[in-house]
Write a protein that holds these residues in place. Structure first.
Motif, PDB file in Angstrom:
ATOM      1  N   VAL A  74       0.833  -1.205   0.000  1.00 23.45           N
ATOM      2  CA  VAL A  74       0.000   0.000   0.000  1.00 23.45           C
ATOM      3  C   VAL A  74       0.868   1.254   0.000  1.00 23.45           C
ATOM      4  CG1 VAL A  74      -1.996  -1.133   1.052  1.00 23.45           C
ATOM      5  CG2 VAL A  74      -0.308  -0.032   2.523  1.00 23.45           C
ATOM      6  N   ALA A  75       2.090   1.151   0.525  1.00 21.15           N
ATOM      7  CA  ALA A  75       3.002   2.296   0.453  1.00 21.15           C
ATOM      8  C   ALA A  75       3.364   2.594  -0.994  1.00 21.15           C
ATOM      9  CB  ALA A  75       4.262   2.013   1.271  1.00 21.15           C
ATOM     10  N   PHE A  76       3.586   1.541  -1.792  1.00 20.09           N
ATOM     11  CA  PHE A  76       3.841   1.753  -3.222  1.00 20.09           C
ATOM     12  C   PHE A  76       2.597   2.307  -3.913  1.00 20.09           C
ATOM     13  CE2 PHE A  76       3.133  -0.195  -7.459  1.00 20.09           C
ATOM     14  CZ  PHE A  76       3.981   0.630  -8.172  1.00 20.09           C
ATOM     15  N   PHE A  77       1.441   1.730  -3.612  1.00 24.44           N
ATOM     16  CA  PHE A  77       0.198   2.195  -4.218  1.00 24.44           C
ATOM     17  C   PHE A  77      -0.015   3.691  -3.958  1.00 24.44           C
ATOM     18  CE2 PHE A  77      -1.899  -2.255  -3.995  1.00 24.44           C
ATOM     19  CZ  PHE A  77      -1.544  -2.514  -5.309  1.00 24.44           C
ATOM     20  N   ALA A  78       0.398   4.150  -2.786  1.00 25.84           N
ATOM     21  CA  ALA A  78       0.130   5.538  -2.394  1.00 25.84           C
ATOM     22  C   ALA A  78       0.743   6.542  -3.346  1.00 25.84           C
ATOM     23  CB  ALA A  78       0.657   5.783  -0.979  1.00 25.84           C
ATOM     24  N   THR A  79       1.842   6.156  -4.008  1.00 27.69           N
ATOM     25  CA  THR A  79       2.506   7.099  -4.913  1.00 27.69           C
ATOM     26  C   THR A  79       2.466   6.675  -6.377  1.00 27.69           C
ATOM     27  OG1 THR A  79       4.614   5.988  -4.470  1.00 27.69           O
ATOM     28  CG2 THR A  79       4.097   7.927  -3.141  1.00 27.69           C
TER      29      THR A  79
END
Length: 345
Positions: A74-79
């Motif tokens: 989800v950290a990757f998805f955030a950006t």
């Protein structure tokens, strides 16, 4: 006073010609207009996703290694989708000189915004601790495996950032490489790798809300790929000499670099040891997808890999088929038609 008729309107000779074509009649690229209409029929909203069972799964069913995987994901998805949105606005819309295509790009930008909202909602639900959530939002600065992917994206975005118009053949090649990178590597490889993790967890009966939203994101991204590759096909028809051996070698090198970036991300995600997922299988899957993107561009496969994940074969066909059958009770816009999948997914 002269009257401008449809037959007298001058349209660009090439879809990459500089200028601002506003002429929708006569319509030169109807395929893009049909894609735009398909996008409108494909509308969904984040509010339709039920995360209630996900929170119970996160508390009681996921292992520490699986929770680490999800937090990194989800950290990757955030950006990730924000990077794509910026490239759409700053680069692609500027240079694809077709009003039909620009209609589709406008629709795609809306879809990317919905994806950003979806991932924002994921972060707010999955990572309740404010400090941990702030760290996730700053992933491109403090998580090396995500920073490497962001740097890969920015390299190709920056490569044409200063091009106001595509005046030379070399500038058109630069633009094509940007478009192929964002379709084939970022949306077509980075995101599809992320989907594989989600569908792996779904195959274990976990995180149903995440899987439901991912189904809809998956469909959007599949349409984005088709649009981008159709633009490449159009340019290839109009400028066949641009697609020479050097261009092919550059695309292959790009895909290989993308596979390496995503493999490093996999090392991070799976560092705790996730039962049922191995780095070997993940790299095999990445190479399999990369070959599919190359073949879609008319380039021979370079890896010769096979899909090691049975759960990726059909992508929950029933769920996605139902997307086109549900009524307003489940979606704001009902869609009619059939879903078809490409074997490479």
């Amino acid at each position: 006073m002269s009257i401008v008729t449809e037959s007298s309107v001058k349209v660009p000779d090439s879809i990459l010609d500089p200028g601002l074509c506003l002429t929708l009649r006569p319509m030169r690229y109807p395929v893009f207009f049909e894609m735009f209409k398909d996008g409108i029929r494909n509308t969904w909203t984040v509010e339709e996703v039920d995360f209630s069972t996900d929170l119970a799964d996160l508390r009681a069913k996921l292992t520490p290694a699986e929770r680490h995987l999800i937090q990194r994901l989800v950290a990757f998805f955030a950006t990730g989708d924000s990077i794509v949105s910026n490239n759409l606005v700053l680069n692609l819309y500027r240079h694809i000189n077709s009003p039909e295509a620009r209609l589709y790009l406008s629709r795609q930008l809306f879809e990317e915004a919905v994806h950003v909202q979806f991932y924002l909602t994921l972060l707010d639900n999955y990572i309740p601790d404010p400090a941990a959530r702030a760290e996730a939002f700053a992933a491109v600065e403090n998580i090396p495996s995500i920073a490497k992917k962001a740097q890969f994206c920015m390299k190709w975005m920056d490569s044409i950032q200063q091009l106001d118009t595509l005046k030379t053949e070399e500038e058109r090649r630069q633009f094509l490489l940007n478009l192929i990178c964002f379709a084939g590597c970022i949306e077509g490889l980075f995101f599809f790798a992320a989907f594989a993790y989600v569908y792996f967890l779904r195959s274990k009966g976990l995180l149903h809300g995440l899987a439901t939203g991912t189904n809809w994101v998956f469909r959007d991204e599949s349409c984005h790929l088709e649009f981008a590759f159709e633009v490449v096909k159009t340019v290839r028809t109009q400028h066949p000499h641009l697609f020479d051996k050097t261009m092919e070698e550059q695309v292959i090198a790009m895909l290989k670099e993308a596979v390496d970036c995503e493999a490093q991300f996999a090392e991070d995600l799976l560092s705790g040891g996730v039962a049922g997922l191995s780095l070997k299988d993940m790299r095999e899957y990445l190479q399999y997808v990369a070959d599919a993107r190359l073949q879609r561009l008319g380039i021979s496969a370079v890896f010769g890999s096979k899909n090691p994940f049975p759960f990726m074969d059909l992508q929950d066909v029933q769920e996605l088929t139902n997307f086109f059958e549900r009524r307003v009770s489940a979606y704001q816009v009902a869609v009619q038609g059939e879903v078809t999948f490409h074997d490479e997914f």
